[in-house]
Structure formats: C-alpha cells, structure tokens
Design an enzyme around this catalytic site. Structure first.
Site, mmCIF file in Angstrom:
data_model
loop_
_atom_site.group_PDB
_atom_site.id
_atom_site.type_symbol
_atom_site.label_atom_id
_atom_site.label_comp_id
_atom_site.label_asym_id
_atom_site.label_seq_id
_atom_site.Cartn_x
_atom_site.Cartn_y
_atom_site.Cartn_z
ATOM 1 N N ARG A 132 -76.286 80.448 57.144
ATOM 2 C CA ARG A 132 -77.348 80.683 58.125
ATOM 3 C C ARG A 132 -76.878 80.906 59.552
ATOM 4 N NH1 ARG A 132 -80.372 75.597 55.675
ATOM 5 N NH2 ARG A 132 -78.160 75.149 55.477
ATOM 6 N N SER A 143 -81.415 98.305 52.089
ATOM 7 C CA SER A 143 -82.695 97.932 51.499
ATOM 8 C C SER A 143 -82.934 98.634 50.169
ATOM 9 C CB SER A 143 -83.820 98.309 52.469
ATOM 10 O OG SER A 143 -85.059 98.252 51.825
ATOM 11 N N ARG A 160 -85.870 98.688 49.073
ATOM 12 C CA ARG A 160 -87.237 99.192 49.231
ATOM 13 C C ARG A 160 -87.210 100.610 49.814
ATOM 14 N NH1 ARG A 160 -91.045 95.494 52.714
ATOM 15 N NH2 ARG A 160 -92.671 96.593 51.568
ATOM 16 N N ARG A 219 -65.737 79.187 50.596
ATOM 17 C CA ARG A 219 -65.665 80.353 49.729
ATOM 18 C C ARG A 219 -64.251 80.791 49.366
ATOM 19 N NH1 ARG A 219 -70.871 80.363 47.689
ATOM 20 N NH2 ARG A 219 -72.382 80.416 49.382
#
Lengths: 220, 220, 220, 220
Positions: A80, A88, A90, A167
């Site tokens: 964050r 995207s 979309r 990570r």
C-alpha cells in the site's frame, strides 16, 4: 518478464543523506547542498547501519513492468505504500493470446501442450464474446490469471526495502520473487549504499520472521 | 455476492463526535463520555456538514465478502487506506467450479451456455494439473477472472466515504458498484448520520469529478 | 499523563483469527463465526508466531490522552498509520497555565522554581496578548513545548506493534516512552495474545535495530 | 520563511502521462518513452480535466523549509501521505534565539517589544537549563511554539493537490498558508499542467467544502 527502472529521484543517495544531516545539525537547509560527497556518503552509511530508514523515503523509484501475470499484480498491489498504474482490462482489449506459463508446467512437454490448448480455447471464447457485443469489461471474465498485464509502480526506498524483505524470500511465490530480484538488481546500480543489505529478512536483518528453521537460508 | 458487516467500532457515531468535541473544548478527555447524546448528535451533524471528516476515521467497519470475482477484488485492493485478508489461491484449492457470470452474458441463453462450457473446461484443466502434481499456486494460472473469492475488509468511515464516491458512481464497473451499494446499505443502518449523504460524488458533493455532462445523474 | 482506552473492535482477538482462517480455507465467510473459540485461539497464536501480522490490522484501538506535552504529540503524530484528533490551540484558549515538567527538572528544587517562574511569565504574556485582541492562534506562539494538550488516537493492532517497538525502547524520549508503556498495558488486558511479545524490538523480535551493544537490554 | 524545491522526479509531467497511456493502450511499457511530447501533453491535460489524479502520484517533489515555527510543522506533519525529516530538538541545541513573530504582533511596536522580551527571557532560561546539565530534550520544554525549525518534506503531486486545497484556503492558519502558496509557486514552474488549477477547493474544484457562503472567494 520485463522490468525497467524508468525514473528515480536525482542524486538518490545524496537526498537522504542531506535529510539525515538536517535532522541533527544547525545547518541552514539551503546550505545542505554544499556538503561534501564524502561526508554525505559517511552519513548515509551510518543511518543505514542504525536502521534509521525514514530518511530514504525521500528517494523514489519508478518501474514499468510487462509480461507478468495478473496473479502477480494482484499480489503486488497489496503493497500500500506505493503508487500504481495498471493496464485496464475494461478499456483495452486483449484479442491476441498473451500469457505466462509457470516453469513447472513449461518443463513438461505434454502438460505444456494441454496448457497451451486451454489458453487457445479461452481466448477463442473471449474473442467470441467481444464479437457478440459483450463489453471488454465482461468478456474478460473468462481470461485466466495467467494473462499478461503491464503496470507502472513507484515506491520510495524504504517501502522497497520492505518489499524486498517479503518478496525476495525463498517462500514467496516464484513469479513475484523473480520480479523483486529484478527490481533489486536495478536499484542497486543507482543506490548501492541504500540497498547494500537489501533482500529477504534473513539477509537484511539476520532474522527469519517466519522462524522457518528448515530453510537452507535460515540465519545462523 | 454476500456482504456481511461482521464488526464495527462500538458507538460508531459517538466516538467521532467525542473526537470533534475534544478538538474544540477544554473538557478533559476522561469526561467526554458524559456528554449528552443530543449534544453529540448535534456536533456530528455539524462536522459532517462542514466536511470535517477527519474525526470519522475513528470509526472502523469490518466486512466479509464472498461470491465475488477476482476481477472485483483486484480493483478493491487498490484502495490503500484499508486492511484486507483474502482467500489464497496458493494455499486453498478450488476443485469445484465456482464463478461469477456477468449479467450481460447471463441474460442470453446461448451465450450463457458457451460461457458455462468454457468454465467447465477450464476447471477440468485446473484439476488435471493438480492431479499431475502441479502445486495450486501454479495450477491456478488457468483459473479465470470470474473465479469466486472470499475477502475480509476493514475500512474507517472516511475511507469508506471516498470508496462510495468512486464506486457507487454510474460509471464504476457493475460488480464493484453492486458491492459498494451493499456495503453502503449496511453502514447506513448503524451510522446514519455519517453516511446520510454518502454515495457517488454527484450525491455527496454535488459535483461530477469526471465532468460527465451526458450522465443522467449530472448535478444541476 | 492520563491514558484511557475508550473503544476497540469488539472481540479483538477473534476477528483477526477469523481473517486468518478465511485466507487459508474454503469456509464461507458467513460461517466463520461458528468456529470454536479454541480453534480461533490456536490460529491466532500460530499467525503471531509466524509474524503474519496483516490480519491483526482488522482490530483497532482508540485512546484518549491528556496532560501530555506538545513535544510528545509532535512526535506522536509522525506515526502515519493512525488517526488523530487533537485539541486546537487556534480554537481553544489556554488561559490557565497547564504544563508538563520533565522529571530531571522536577527533582531539583531550585531548578523547578525557576522553571515554574518562567512558565508563569510565559502565561502572563499569553494572556496579555489575548487581552490586547491578538487571536489565540497567534498568542499561542509564546506557549512552550511543555504546554499540556489532549489528543484522541486510533491505531490498528499492527501499527501499534510497530509503535511499541520504536517507543517502548530505552532510547526513546522519556515522555513518549511512558505513553507507549501505558498504552501497551491497556491493550494487553483486552488482547493478550496479540500483544504477548509486544514491546521494544529487543523483546518483540530479539534484535536491536540500532545495534546498540552497550544497552543493558541488548538481546543475547 | 525559506522554501526550496531541492529535488523532483525528472520529466515530472511526462511520467504521469506515460502512466495514463499505459493504462489505456496495448503499447509495451518499454516503448512508452517513444511517445511524442505533444501526445503526452494532450494525455496529461485530459486526465487532469477528468480528475484522474492517480497517475500524478508517480511524480514526487522534495522541499527544504526553514525559518518556520514549530506551530506550523505540528500542523504540517499531520499530512500522512508524505515523508518528513525534521531538525531534532533532542539532538540539536538552540542556544541562539530564533523565532517567528506573527504579523499581528509585529505590526504593533509595543506588543512586538513585549514579545521580544518574553522570547529573550525564555531563551535565557533554556540556556540556563542546558548549562546546569539538563539535556536538550528536556530543556526544550520551555522553548515556545514560535521557535524556528527546519524540515524536509517529500510529497507526490496528488498529495500536494490535496495539501493545497486545504492549506491555500483563506481559512487556513496564516503561516501554513504562506508555506503552501510558496510551495505551489515552485511546483507550478516545473509542472504547470499538473498544477494549473491547484489551490483552495474553491479554485480547484469550484466548491467550498466548508460551505462558507460569507467568504469573498465562495464560488458562484
């Protein structure tokens, strides 16, 4: 997987050293720039050794990442203290099959063939849905986790250290670990002092937060 | 989609009002609890009208959400002032097909049939990979965006207001808009004053941040 | 210094355990509440031992704090994963002298007398400025760091663990260390498992981030 | 008050435009750099007009600030999406009086004289405490809010827009408003498109979040 360091704070190791000097001296901030490179280097070494990493927040790094799976990015964006811009599903169509194959699948010819076949069928269905007028944002419901995506990420050096601790660890998922290692390699080139001990916690802090005593890297 | 408000700060509208009173008075914090309910209500109304929403950060809400797609959660977790716990595709296997069907696909029988067929084939491949010893974290590469997932989310009231502004908007993707509307309905029951004007920016702020003049909800 | 835990997430140790269970199982989130208390306790113990502290973000704690100095709060509000409401020196007048005296000054009678005298003179000037029509926001420029202030703070359990690591340390400034110790005492009562190892890093992680080998608490 | 923009992301307006292009196109991120300056400028204008400010998070600005009061910095550090390094009153001594005088006090000769006298006495006591062996971290309890301090701050462009909305407002406290205006002037020089409408919400969004209808700047 392509990882490119596209931008970073100029003088990435000088700014944090100037920040550290500002906190502990009477010097006018306007005069910080006159500090010798040697002194700044010594200061940065000292604050890194003391773990006073708040000052390295003043240095930021921007990467573009491509040819990684949506599995990876779904994990990545959980960090964050960072900024993201992701391709995207979309607004962009993905008519051409483009996907990541896990090494464990790739190394077995038969498995690989079945995997590729599945991908081919998924994309056939995806294109069919698009052709029938279903919007990209709905057609993509059939697209797999393996689908390639592009993403830009900006993180400051302190957040990156935390990212690498989690990570670069042996127990992180292989794809995001590969990403973390590539990012670390890039930032080390331009900020070697900040990242000299960067890596999994067993390297950076000499501890294993998960206390995995059976790990070959468990710190002695 | 199931949305359940599993927990929230007790007295969700009293605590922010007490916070507001603390900032503007000499009262000892220990005595804030003695303030009458009427006074606290009046204070909260005033701060909400003035947009002084920092005080409502002291009230937090925790939801569990299930039967939503991974498309949705990939968007959801981009909200950074929040805490998440999501069902892992590394540690949980998803042997039974369980997926979301977009309404535009569901409403067309033929399309729906082809969609279901594709899902069936995807899951057949997923199970085959598992059976051949591929770990869940790799087998899931074939799983679609449509795959159902479970997630717990905690957000404070201020972050929720922002979430509702963006995600209750007509132009948000349908699934996350449905989620946002359900969450809003839940919190309104327990914190009606805080959320009285909550919703898309055209409702909460009487502005359209995207300046979409052709939207039927464009504020006049 | 008064520290009061005024509110916290109900079932502060159950919610994080439910979050952990959600991530690793197929259980419907709606059914998480049926998990036995014993199982939840075992889960929480395990995640705390593994250092998987993301789940404890779902539990939040709200404190009111009074009779602390503005020196303390200027340090306190540097913790960014937290919410604050502080008594305003713009909107509240502080006509009556009310200030913190550092122990090292209080323990020397002569020093204490001179300190009190200085405070008396400062407040005389403050009141004079107010009387001459200078607004509180400007008159307060003469008020000392020692001036008492009230503040409400909400932090989740993970952010609190970090706060305790830094501020319960021997090398933290005495006043904020006293605050941290008092806060820790309060949260331990209601969430003993979460905070069982909480404290400075030498206690919680068995490391000294500053590597102060001459500290009596340096971990062996 | 001295405000200096000491560092910022190179190509501060190109990086966000590249981020925006990445989200809406199939272009390989590695090729984003080949986009013409005209296209990038057009993209940035469009995203700013639509209020899609997430992309400008990829550009960060670092300032050093000196000769401001601790009143100002106590407000400043409440902005949580930012990084700070502040001159420590624990590790630096402030033997020489150095303080801010509010204009309303400075403009009245008699008041100014009394104010200066008070400051002189405060510093006399501060030095006396130091001389008697009281550590700087305790002696500073007598130092006033007016005491000058130095601070370095890094904020991304999106967080800066929010900072300007709140702190360039007529109703913000005068000193932090002066700071905000100076910072805005600096960033406008290097990122004119990003900050073209920056300022109080009545300018940037044409709304008054506090709904102060009696303010001369209330948007019509």
């Amino acid at each position: 997987m392509n990882v490119k360091l596209v931008s970073f704070t100029p003088n990435p190791e000088k700014i944090p050293a100037m920040a550290a000097k500002l906190t502990h001296s009477k010097i006018k901030p306007e005069d910080l720039g006159k500090t010798s490179d040697d002194e700044l280097k010594a200061i940065l070494n000292q604050v890194m050794n003391l773990g006073h990493t708040s000052v390295i927040e003043h240095t930021c790094f921007t990467f573009t990442i491509s040819d990684v799976s949506r599995s990876l990015t779904h994990q990545l964006v959980r960090h964050r203290v960072a900024s993201y811009a992701q391709q995207s599903q979309r607004y962009v169509d993905f008519k051409e099959p483009n996907y990541v194959t896990p090494p464990k699948i790739a190394e077995n010819k038969k498995m690989k063939k079945a995997y590729d076949e599945t991908m081919k069928n998924i994309w056939k269905e995806y294109n069919k849905l698009l052709d029938m007028g279903i919007p990209a944002e709905d057609s993509r419901f059939v697209l797999p986790n393996a689908t390639c995506t592009n993403i830009m990420i900006t993180m400051n050096a302190r957040s990156l250290l935390n990212f690498f601790e989690l990570r670069c660890c042996q127990h992180a998922q292989w794809e995001i670990r590969e990403l973390a290692n590539k990012m670390l390699k890039e930032v080390k080139k331009v900020a070697p002092t900040i990242f000299k001990n960067a890596g999994p916690a067993c390297k950076s802090k000499k501890i294993c937060p998960e206390n995995k005593k059976d790990c070959p890297l468990y710190p002695k």
